[in-house]
Design an enzyme around this catalytic site. Structure first.
Site, short mmCIF file in Angstrom:
data_model
loop_
_atom_site.label_atom_id
_atom_site.label_comp_id
_atom_site.label_asym_id
_atom_site.label_seq_id
_atom_site.Cartn_x
_atom_site.Cartn_y
_atom_site.Cartn_z
N GLU A 71 1.06 -0.85 0.02
CA GLU A 71 -0.03 0.15 0.24
C GLU A 71 0.61 1.47 -0.44
O GLU A 71 0.62 2.12 -0.37
CB GLU A 71 -1.24 -0.16 1.26
CG GLU A 71 -1.91 0.83 1.21
CD GLU A 71 -3.20 0.76 2.26
OE1 GLU A 71 -3.75 -0.68 2.01
OE2 GLU A 71 -3.32 1.52 3.20
N ASP A 72 2.18 1.31 1.24
CA ASP A 72 2.74 2.11 0.76
C ASP A 72 3.99 2.08 0.72
O ASP A 72 5.23 4.03 0.64
CB ASP A 72 2.55 3.00 2.70
CG ASP A 72 1.63 3.06 2.80
OD1 ASP A 72 0.44 3.63 2.25
OD2 ASP A 72 0.76 3.25 3.82
#
Ligand SMILES: [Mn+2]
Length: 179
Positions: A65-66
């Protein structure tokens, strides 16, 4: 060292390299890696979880996600199960934020037991962090809204780990939030 220790060190090192330039949103700008390590530690130390693939997925849970990490990359490094758990706890960043939050509530009950464990520990860590200090730029209302939303997600995760669920329930109760 036994092989589980070696595997866990490989995993935490991978996560640390991926998150190396990131900071948490607290005023101190805590290194981001404290979060995935803390989530894995909640599972082992508080939740009594010994499933190494769950602990690995916890360490890696925000890499896709990051950071620039892909699911195939995780699969090649750590195997199908770990990659699948991370996939299950990864939001689709192409969607608007409100839609991502709505989908977390909707998808929570349908996740695997392993993914539910990671989600419970992630929420417990984040809620404790919000009680510790308000993230930069957040109002008290936004903090309260986060608790209300988190309670909806956790509601769909019930029946997974009584200890972690009790601790979450206590935090919601302190805020006057119904689960
Ligand atoms: Mn997280």
């Amino acid at each position: 060292m036994n092989s589980d220790s070696v595997i866990l060190l490989e995993t935490v090192n991978f996560a640390a390299e991926k998150h190396r330039n990131q900071r948490r949103k607290d005023p101190d700008g805590t290194p981001y890696i404290n979060h995935p390590i803390g989530v894995a530690r909640i599972l082992s130390h508080e939740g009594g979880v010994t499933d190494i693939e769950v602990l690995q997925a916890a360490l890696l849970h925000d890499t896709v996600e990051d950071t620039d990490t892909s699911i195939p990359e995780l699969e090649a490094a750590f195997g199908q199960t770990v990659a699948r758990i991370v996939q299950e706890v990864t939001d689709d960043k192409a969607l608007p934020k409100q839609e991502r939050k709505r989908l977390q509530v909707e998808h929570a009950p349908h996740c695997s037991h392993q993914a539910k464990l990671v989600k419970l520990a992630d929420k417990l860590y984040n809620l404790r962090d919000l009680n510790r200090c308000t993230p930069t730029g957040w109002t008290e209302e936004r903090v309260q809204e986060y608790f209300v939303w988190a309670a909806q997600v956790v509601k769909g995760l019930r029946g997974t780990n009584p200890t972690l669920e009790d601790k979450l329930q206590q935090l919601f109760k302190q805020r006057g939030v119904e689960m």
